[in-house]
Design a protein around this motif. Structure first.
Motif, PDB file in Angstrom:
ATOM      1  N   ASP A 181       0.806  -1.266  -0.141  1.00 50.71           N
ATOM      2  CA  ASP A 181      -0.005  -0.014  -0.075  1.00 50.71           C
ATOM      3  C   ASP A 181       0.686   1.340   0.050  1.00 50.71           C
ATOM      4  N   SER A 182       2.095   1.173   0.140  1.00 47.42           N
ATOM      5  CA  SER A 182       2.976   2.286   0.051  1.00 47.42           C
ATOM      6  C   SER A 182       3.957   2.522  -1.446  1.00 47.42           C
ATOM      7  N   LYS A 183       4.489   3.599  -1.489  1.00 50.25           N
ATOM      8  CA  LYS A 183       5.404   3.798  -2.731  1.00 50.25           C
ATOM      9  C   LYS A 183       6.571   4.584  -2.324  1.00 50.25           C
ATOM     10  N   ALA A 214      -4.689 -14.098 -12.277  1.00 48.78           N
ATOM     11  CA  ALA A 214      -5.632 -13.994 -11.498  1.00 48.78           C
ATOM     12  C   ALA A 214      -5.173 -13.820  -9.868  1.00 48.78           C
ATOM     13  N   GLU A 215      -4.004 -14.641  -9.670  1.00 47.39           N
ATOM     14  CA  GLU A 215      -3.338 -14.342  -8.340  1.00 47.39           C
ATOM     15  C   GLU A 215      -2.276 -13.365  -8.200  1.00 47.39           C
ATOM     16  N   THR A 216      -2.354 -12.435  -8.895  1.00 45.36           N
ATOM     17  CA  THR A 216      -1.080 -11.391  -8.691  1.00 45.36           C
ATOM     18  C   THR A 216      -2.050 -10.270  -8.056  1.00 45.36           C
ATOM     19  N   ARG A 217      -1.195  -9.902  -7.132  1.00 46.29           N
ATOM     20  CA  ARG A 217      -1.515  -8.420  -6.034  1.00 46.29           C
ATOM     21  C   ARG A 217      -1.684  -7.359  -7.191  1.00 46.29           C
ATOM     22  N   ARG A 218      -2.215  -6.336  -6.762  1.00 43.73           N
ATOM     23  CA  ARG A 218      -2.234  -5.104  -7.549  1.00 43.73           C
ATOM     24  C   ARG A 218      -1.147  -4.366  -7.413  1.00 43.73           C
ATOM     25  N   ASP A 219      -0.153  -4.487  -6.574  1.00 47.40           N
ATOM     26  CA  ASP A 219       0.937  -3.621  -6.628  1.00 47.40           C
ATOM     27  C   ASP A 219       2.098  -4.559  -7.289  1.00 47.40           C
ATOM     28  N   GLN A 220       1.868  -5.651  -8.051  1.00 48.93           N
ATOM     29  CA  GLN A 220       2.637  -6.468  -8.871  1.00 48.93           C
ATOM     30  C   GLN A 220       2.066  -6.334 -10.462  1.00 48.93           C
ATOM     31  N   GLN A 221       3.069  -6.893 -11.263  1.00 51.45           N
ATOM     32  CA  GLN A 221       2.564  -6.889 -12.606  1.00 51.45           C
ATOM     33  C   GLN A 221       3.118  -8.077 -13.255  1.00 51.45           C
TER      34      GLN A 221
END
Length: 325
Positions: free
Chosen positions: A77-79, A170-177
């Protein structure tokens, strides 16, 4: 000398397969790539994951010939932010455009005409400043192959409806590509080793015939490059990285009964080395077991006999007999 210490031939061979990554893109970008415009057919593909890299448009300032702003590396959740600076040749009056999640960009002139567009992660080779090293590190999740006569069935065809790729997405988090690397076998070499003082059981004429047969069957054979080499490269990379979404070959390569090794054992080839090159696409590949690097050398004994030489394989990254400092 004990008979078990005699080698069959005076010259030992290791086959070296160079796997070169030609194309690297996000999974959603590949549908826009025309495979007919790629110079080499891609018969090996690597599915990987890395953090999202973005640039918020509010941070971008464009002058007549420079672009400055802040790169953001997503971590949960951080950048983390890094300043960047790069040149451009679009002239004055241009502006930067991007929409959430800001991992793509467009540059338009003062008439609204599109001058450039791209993916933020691909800017690493162009910018100055502190580019985040994590942005180039790819965690290998899956390695696969596809091949066919004259390249009509390549990795591009396989990935259009690939169940494993869809599962990874489908199993990848939103902060990953999720990224796809398309690779070709660009070189096949034979490394030979002749060890003084270790006799072979064959006469010199038989050794000469053996050398000719190895070169003809591997270097002089298009079938080897199109078939066996692809399977061997795939198996070697799977065993090396041990990706979590691969099931077979991850823990049992090389094994004596594997079809891909039949020719090498028939030719009495000693070793296999698979070289992976990611320099041209600015990618460092790694996994839970392998540190990220842009070039890897995976070495395997085709024959598991204890009296073979192994000199070449000692220089590879994962040869079991390698001595680490």
């Amino acid at each position: 000398m004990n008979a078990s210490k005699f080698r069959k031939f005076a010259t030992e061979f290791s086959v070296v397969l160079t796997v070169h990554v030609d194309v690297l893109g996000r999974a959603q970008d590949l549908k826009h790539v025309d495979p007919l415009r790629i110079e080499r057919p891609a018969h090996i593909y690597i599915v990987s994951r890395k953090p999202v890299v973005s640039i918020h448009p509010d941070s971008v300032i464009m002058s007549e010939d420079r672009i400055t702003g802040r790169i953001r590396l997503q971590e949960g959740d951080s950048k983390r932010e890094f300043c960047f600076d790069t040149s451009h040749t679009f002239g004055e009056g241009c502006s930067w455009h991007s929409e959430w999640p800001f991992d793509e960009y467009r540059i338009r002139n003062n008439f609204g005409e599109l001058m450039s567009r791209g993916v933020v992660s691909a800017l690493g080779e162009q910018v100055t400043g502190k580019w985040p090293i994590e942005a180039d590190k790819h965690h290998v999740l899956y390695v696969g192959q596809a091949f066919g006569k004259d390249g009509e069935r390549t990795a591009w065809d396989r990935l259009s409806n690939h169940e494993t790729v869809q599962k990874i997405l489908a199993e990848t988090r939103r902060d990953q590509q999720v990224w796809i690397s398309m690779a070709a076998i660009t070189d096949i070499n034979l490394w030979d080793e002749t060890i003084p003082g270790r006799c072979a059981s064959m006469q010199s004429s038989e050794n000469a015939r053996h050398i000719d047969e190895v070169y003809a069957s591997i270097i002089g054979s298009s079938d080897f490059k199109d078939r066996e080499a692809v399977s061997l490269a795939e198996a070697g990379l799977i065993r090396y990285f041990q990706p979590e979404y691969n099931d077979r070959l991850k823990n049992n390569f090389p094994a004596r009964n594997q079809v891909s090794l039949e020719l090498l054992r028939k030719l009495d080839v000693y070793g296999l080395i698979v070289e992976l090159q990611g320099m041209d696409v600015r990618a460092e590949y790694g996994s839970n077991l392998v540190l990220p690097k842009s070039i890897h050398f995976a070495g395997y004994e085709v024959h598991l006999d204890p009296d073979r030489s192994g000199l070449t394989l000692e220089a590879t990254d994962n040869f079991p007999g390698k001595r680490h400092p």
